[in-house]
Scaffold this active site. Structure first.
Site, PDB file in Angstrom:
ATOM      1  N   LYS A 182      -4.860   0.755 -13.253  1.00  0.00           N
ATOM      2  CA  LYS A 182      -3.422   0.944 -13.101  1.00  0.00           C
ATOM      3  C   LYS A 182      -2.885  -0.190 -12.236  1.00  0.00           C
ATOM      4  O   LYS A 182      -3.134  -0.238 -11.037  1.00  0.00           O
ATOM      5  CB  LYS A 182      -3.087   2.277 -12.424  1.00  0.00           C
ATOM      6  N   GLY A 235      -4.527  -2.021  -1.756  1.00  0.00           N
ATOM      7  CA  GLY A 235      -3.136  -1.712  -1.439  1.00  0.00           C
ATOM      8  C   GLY A 235      -3.007  -1.413   0.039  1.00  0.00           C
ATOM      9  O   GLY A 235      -3.831  -1.843   0.856  1.00  0.00           O
ATOM     10  N   SER A 236      -2.000  -0.649   0.390  1.00  0.00           N
ATOM     11  CA  SER A 236      -1.717  -0.421   1.807  1.00  0.00           C
ATOM     12  C   SER A 236      -2.698   0.593   2.406  1.00  0.00           C
ATOM     13  O   SER A 236      -3.294   1.410   1.690  1.00  0.00           O
ATOM     14  CB  SER A 236      -0.293   0.090   1.967  1.00  0.00           C
ATOM     15  N   THR A 239      -1.667   4.277   1.612  1.00  0.00           N
ATOM     16  CA  THR A 239      -2.061   4.747   0.284  1.00  0.00           C
ATOM     17  C   THR A 239      -3.583   4.900   0.211  1.00  0.00           C
ATOM     18  O   THR A 239      -4.089   5.850  -0.397  1.00  0.00           O
ATOM     19  CB  THR A 239      -1.571   3.778  -0.808  1.00  0.00           C
ATOM     20  N   GLY A 240      -4.303   3.975   0.827  1.00  0.00           N
ATOM     21  CA  GLY A 240      -5.767   4.042   0.818  1.00  0.00           C
ATOM     22  C   GLY A 240      -6.263   5.361   1.401  1.00  0.00           C
ATOM     23  O   GLY A 240      -7.187   5.984   0.865  1.00  0.00           O
ATOM     24  N   GLU A 258      -9.589  -1.751  -0.267  1.00  0.00           N
ATOM     25  CA  GLU A 258      -9.193  -3.043   0.322  1.00  0.00           C
ATOM     26  C   GLU A 258      -7.765  -2.873   0.798  1.00  0.00           C
ATOM     27  O   GLU A 258      -6.840  -2.791  -0.021  1.00  0.00           O
ATOM     28  CB  GLU A 258      -9.278  -4.160  -0.726  1.00  0.00           C
ATOM     29  N   CYS A 293      -2.651 -10.032   1.930  1.00  0.00           N
ATOM     30  CA  CYS A 293      -3.338  -9.087   2.812  1.00  0.00           C
ATOM     31  C   CYS A 293      -3.905  -9.776   4.043  1.00  0.00           C
ATOM     32  O   CYS A 293      -3.872  -9.235   5.134  1.00  0.00           O
ATOM     33  CB  CYS A 293      -4.445  -8.371   2.043  1.00  0.00           C
ATOM     34  N   GLU A 392       1.716  -4.049  10.039  1.00  0.00           N
ATOM     35  CA  GLU A 392       1.726  -5.082   9.004  1.00  0.00           C
ATOM     36  C   GLU A 392       3.166  -5.246   8.499  1.00  0.00           C
ATOM     37  O   GLU A 392       3.800  -4.273   8.100  1.00  0.00           O
ATOM     38  CB  GLU A 392       0.821  -4.655   7.845  1.00  0.00           C
TER      39      GLU A 392
HETATM   40  P1  NAD Z   1       0.707   0.221  -2.165  1.00  0.00           P
HETATM   41  O1  NAD Z   1      -0.322   0.955  -1.384  1.00  0.00           O
HETATM   42  O2  NAD Z   1       2.125   0.641  -2.039  1.00  0.00           O
HETATM   43  O3  NAD Z   1       0.387   0.323  -3.728  1.00  0.00           O
HETATM   44  C1  NAD Z   1      -0.827  -0.181  -4.271  1.00  0.00           C
HETATM   45  C2  NAD Z   1      -1.112   0.535  -5.579  1.00  0.00           C
HETATM   46  O4  NAD Z   1      -1.363   1.913  -5.316  1.00  0.00           O
HETATM   47  C3  NAD Z   1       0.037   0.493  -6.595  1.00  0.00           C
HETATM   48  O5  NAD Z   1      -0.502   0.317  -7.889  1.00  0.00           O
HETATM   49  C4  NAD Z   1       0.653   1.889  -6.449  1.00  0.00           C
HETATM   50  O6  NAD Z   1       1.318   2.323  -7.610  1.00  0.00           O
HETATM   51  C5  NAD Z   1      -0.579   2.725  -6.169  1.00  0.00           C
HETATM   52  N1  NAD Z   1      -0.352   3.985  -5.458  1.00  0.00           N
HETATM   53  C6  NAD Z   1       0.614   4.278  -4.558  1.00  0.00           C
HETATM   54  N2  NAD Z   1       0.473   5.543  -4.121  1.00  0.00           N
HETATM   55  C7  NAD Z   1      -0.604   6.076  -4.759  1.00  0.00           C
HETATM   56  C8  NAD Z   1      -1.265   7.343  -4.724  1.00  0.00           C
HETATM   57  N3  NAD Z   1      -0.860   8.325  -3.928  1.00  0.00           N
HETATM   58  N4  NAD Z   1      -2.348   7.524  -5.502  1.00  0.00           N
HETATM   59  C9  NAD Z   1      -2.808   6.530  -6.286  1.00  0.00           C
HETATM   60  N5  NAD Z   1      -2.219   5.311  -6.373  1.00  0.00           N
HETATM   61  C10 NAD Z   1      -1.140   5.078  -5.611  1.00  0.00           C
HETATM   62  O7  NAD Z   1       0.511  -1.318  -1.818  1.00  0.00           O
HETATM   63  P2  NAD Z   1       1.375  -2.562  -2.346  1.00  0.00           P
HETATM   64  O8  NAD Z   1       2.696  -2.519  -1.647  1.00  0.00           O
HETATM   65  O9  NAD Z   1       1.333  -2.627  -3.834  1.00  0.00           O
HETATM   66  O10 NAD Z   1       0.502  -3.808  -1.824  1.00  0.00           O
HETATM   67  C11 NAD Z   1       0.615  -4.321  -0.551  1.00  0.00           C
HETATM   68  C12 NAD Z   1      -0.491  -3.811   0.344  1.00  0.00           C
HETATM   69  O11 NAD Z   1      -1.752  -4.146  -0.241  1.00  0.00           O
HETATM   70  C13 NAD Z   1      -0.500  -4.453   1.700  1.00  0.00           C
HETATM   71  O12 NAD Z   1      -0.756  -3.482   2.689  1.00  0.00           O
HETATM   72  C14 NAD Z   1      -1.648  -5.450   1.615  1.00  0.00           C
HETATM   73  O13 NAD Z   1      -2.223  -5.804   2.851  1.00  0.00           O
HETATM   74  C15 NAD Z   1      -2.597  -4.733   0.740  1.00  0.00           C
HETATM   75  N6  NAD Z   1      -3.545  -5.661   0.101  1.00  0.00           N
HETATM   76  C16 NAD Z   1      -4.852  -5.683   0.540  1.00  0.00           C
HETATM   77  C17 NAD Z   1      -5.767  -6.596  -0.013  1.00  0.00           C
HETATM   78  C18 NAD Z   1      -7.211  -6.673   0.469  1.00  0.00           C
HETATM   79  O14 NAD Z   1      -8.025  -7.329  -0.176  1.00  0.00           O
HETATM   80  N7  NAD Z   1      -7.548  -6.035   1.587  1.00  0.00           N
HETATM   81  C19 NAD Z   1      -5.344  -7.465  -1.028  1.00  0.00           C
HETATM   82  C20 NAD Z   1      -4.011  -7.416  -1.458  1.00  0.00           C
HETATM   83  C21 NAD Z   1      -3.123  -6.493  -0.880  1.00  0.00           C
END
Ligand code: NAD
Length: 493
Positions: A182, A235-236, A239-240, A258, A293, A392
Site C-alpha cells: 500500500k 512512516g511516522s 503510525t508505526g 522504519e 527520515c 520531527e
Molecule cells: P505516515 O505514518 O503518516 O504514513 C505512512 C504510511 O502509513 C502511509 O501509506 C499511510 O497511509 C499509512 N498509514 C497511516 N496510518 C495507518 C494505520 N493506522 N495503519 C496502517 N497504515 C497506516 O508517514 P508519512 O507522513 O507518509 O511519512 C513521513 C514519515 O515517514 C516521517 O516520520 C519520516 O521520518 C518517516 N520515514 C522513515 C524512513 C526510515 O527509513 N526510517 C524513511 C522515510 C520516511
C-alpha cells in the site's frame, strides 16, 4: 531531462491485483504538491478489496512457482525487472515528479536508477542464504532451513515513493514471498507502474500487488488480514506504534518499522574543511525540503565556529532554487501538502515562543503559481526542551545548539526519543569513534552525511525510530523464517 507539461502525464486510478489493473469506487482527490492542482482521483480499498488482494497473493504464493522455482530463476526475473525500470526512466520519473516532491532531474538521475539497483541488489541474494547445517550430536543431523513467510504486507510513505517501495518489496520478493504493497495515498501512482513492469519481466501475476487507500481504512485492514504473515512499514513513529499494536492484536505478526528521526550533525572546530562541512550540513536538512527520515535537523556545533558555520549554511540555503518539480532547475521542492506546511509553520511559531531566534528563513516562500514552499530555516538559541528540538518537523528547519567540550557535544547528540542517524565531523579519528560509540542511533556517518549507493549497509532506527533494518543482508534475512529440522540417523540402522 527537459522541463515537461505535467498535464500530459497520465496515471491509472486503480489497484493492481493478480497482474492487472482493477478499478474501485473513487473516494479521494490526489493533488500535485508543486501547485496544489488536483490531477487524479484514487480508489480506497475497503476490507473486501484488501481481502481480494491478499487472497490473490496467497494463491499466487501457493500455486505459482515463485517461491519454489530455482532461486537463480527468481533472480533472473528480478534483474530483468530492474532493466525494464531503467528503460522506463522517462515515464517513471515523470509520474514520480508530478505526484511527489521529487524534482524531475533527481527523479530521473537518482530515484529511478536507485530503485532498479535496489531490486538488482536483492536479486543477488536469492540463492545465497538457504539455511545451515547445525553442529548437533553425531548420530543426528540438524538443519536450519530458510523459508519465505508467504504474503508480506508492505506500507510505504510519500517522501521517496519509488525508492521506499523498493526497499520494502525487493528483499521480500527475492526471498520468495508474495507482497501486497500500500503506497501513501498522497503519492500512489508510481508503484502501479513498478508492479506492471514486474509482470512484464516475468513475475507470476499476483506475486506483487498494489492496493490504494488511506491508512485508517486500507492500511489497517491490510495489517490485520489473517493471511498477512509479516508487516514491513516505513512512516511516522506514531503510525508505526499503531501498526505494531495491530500486528500484536491480529496474530502476533512480526513487523519491521522504519520510523521518524531527529538526527544530529555534530561539528567539531577541527573538522578539516568547515566551508565544505557547512555545505554538507545545509544539504542534509534542505534536501527534498527536509522531508527525509534521516534529515540532519539538529546542528550541534563547537561554539567558536558557530558563526562561520551558520554563515556558510545560510549561503548554501540562499543558492537553492524553489520551483515546480517538473522544472529541471528546481533544487528546493515543495512541501508535500498545505496541511504539512501548516504543521511546519506551527512548530516554528511555537519554537520562537519557547525562546528560539530565527537566524534565517522562518516562513513560507512565495513562488508564483506554486503550492506550499517553506524557506530553509535556521533556529538558534534553542534548548533541548524546545519543541523544534524534541519533535520531527519533516521540513527544512535546522536547530542550532553549541558546545565547548566533547562531553557536552555527546550529551546533546543522543535524542530522548529518536535514534535514526547522526553525522560527526572532526579530523580526530579517536574522537570520531568515541562519538560513534556514544551516540544512540542506528547509523553514524563520519565526515559525511547521508547514504551512498552501497545497499549493503543497512538502515534502521534505535528507540522510537524503528525496529529492524531495511537494506543490507539484514533486510533479506528479515523476510525469511527459519525452520529447525532434526533427523535421527540411527533409525533403520
Ligand atoms: P505516515 O505514518 O503518516 O504514513 C505512512 C504510511 O502509513 C502511509 O501509506 C499511510 O497511509 C499509512 N498509514 C497511516 N496510518 C495507518 C494505520 N493506522 N495503519 C496502517 N497504515 C497506516 O508517514 P508519512 O507522513 O507518509 O511519512 C513521513 C514519515 O515517514 C516521517 O516520520 C519520516 O521520518 C518517516 N520515514 C522513515 C524512513 C526510515 O527509513 N526510517 C524513511 C522515510 C520516511
Amino acid at each position: 531531462m527537459e522541463s515537461f507539461d505535467p498535464a500530459l502525464v497520465s496515471v491509472r486510478s486503480a489497484h493492481f491485483i493478480g497482474g492487472r489493473y482493477v478499478s474501485g469506487p473513487v473516494a479521494m482527490d490526489v493533488a500535485r504538491p508543486s501547485d496544489g492542482a488536483v490531477y487524479a482521483d484514487l480508489p480506497i480499498a475497503g476490507a473486501d478489496e484488501v481481502d481480494r488482494a491478499v487472497e490473490n497473493a496467497w494463491q499466487a504464493f501457493r500455486t505459482s512457482d515463485w517461491a519454489r522455482r530455482a532461486p537463480r530463476e527468481r533472480a533472473r526475473v528480478m534483474r530483468r525487472w530492474a532493466e525494464l525500470i531503467e528503460a522506463d526512466v522517462d515515464t517513471l520519473a515523470r509520474i514520480e515528479s508530478v505526484g511527489s516532491t521529487r524534482p524531475i532531474r533527481d527523479a530521473a538521475a537518482w530515484d529511478v536508477p536507485f530503485t532498479a539497483e535496489c531490486i538488482r541488489f536483492y536479486s543477488e541474494f536469492a540463492d545465497k542464504i538457504g539455511g545451515e547445517v547445525a553442529a548437533t550430536r553425531p548420530d543426528h543431523l540438524g538443519m536450519i532451513v530458510a523459508e519465505p513467510y508467504g504474503v508480506i504486507g508492505a506500507i510505504a510513505p510519500w517522501n521517496f515513493p519509488l525508492v521506499m517501495a523498493s526497499w520494502k518489496v525487493a528483499p521480500a520478493l527475492a526471498a520468495g514471498n508474495a507482497v501486497v504493497l500500500k503506497p501513501s495515498e498522497l503519492t500512489p501512482f508510481s508503484a502501479l507502474r513498478l508492479a506492471e513492469l514486474a509482470v512484464e519481466a516475468g513475475m507470476p501475476p499476483g506475486i506483487f500487488n498494489v492496493i490504494q487507500g488511506d491508512g485508517r481504512t486500507t492500511g489497517d485492514a491490510l495489517v490485520r488480514h489473517p493471511r498477512i504473515a509479516k508487516v514491513t512499514f516505513t512512516g511516522s513513529s506514531q503510525t508505526g506504534a499503531a501498526i505494531m499494536a495491530a500486528c500484536a492484536q491480529s496474530g502476533t505478526k512480526p513487523v519491521t518499522l522504519e520510523l521518524g528521526g531527529k538526527s544530529p550533525q555534530v561539528v567539531f572546530a577541527d573538522a578539516p574543511d568547515l566551508d565544505l562541512v557547512a555545505r554538507r550540513v545545509a544539504g542534509a536538512i534542505a534536501g527534498n525540503a527536509g522531508q527525509v527520515c534521516v534529515a540532519g535537523s539538529r546542528l550541534i556545533v563547537e561554539k567558536r565556529v558557530v558563526s562561520r558555520l551558520v554563515d556558510g549554511i545560510a549561503s548554501a540555503f540562499a543558492a537553492l532554487k524553489p520551483g515546480h518539480t517538473w522544472a529541471p532547475g528546481t533544487t528546493l521542492p515543495p512541501i508535500i501538502s498545505s496541511v504539512q506546511a501548516q504543521r511546519i509553520e506551527g512548530i516554528v511559531k511555537r519554537a520562537v515562543e519557547q525562546g528560539a531566534q530565527i537566524a534565517v528563513g522562518g516562513g513560507r516562500l512565495p513562488v508564483a503559481g506554486a503550492g506550499a514552499f517553506y524557506a530553509p530555516t535556521i533556529l538558534t538559541g534553542v534548548s533541548a526542551s524546545n519543541e523544534a528540538v524534541r519533535e520531527e518537523v519533516f521540513g527544512p528547519v535546522l536547530t542550532v545548539q553549541t558546545f565547548e567540550s566533547e562531553a557536552e557535544a555527546l550529551a546533546l547528540a543522543s535524542h530522548e526519543k529518536y535514534g535514526l542517524a547522526a553525522g560527526v565531523h572532526t579530523a580526530d579519528i579517536g574522537r570520531a569513534l568515541r562519538a560513534m560509540r556514544a551516540i544512540e542511533a542506528g547509523t553514524v556517518w563520519i565526515n559525511r552525511y547521508g547514504r551512498t549507493a552501497d545497499f549493503v549497509i543497512p538502515t534502521g532506527g534505535y528507540k522510537q525510530s524503528g525496529l529492524g533494518k531495511d537494506l543490507g543482508r539484514q533486510a533479506f534475512e528479515a523476510n525469511l523464517r527459519f525452520k529447525s529440522v532434526l533427523i535421527d540417523l540411527n533409525q533403520g540402522a
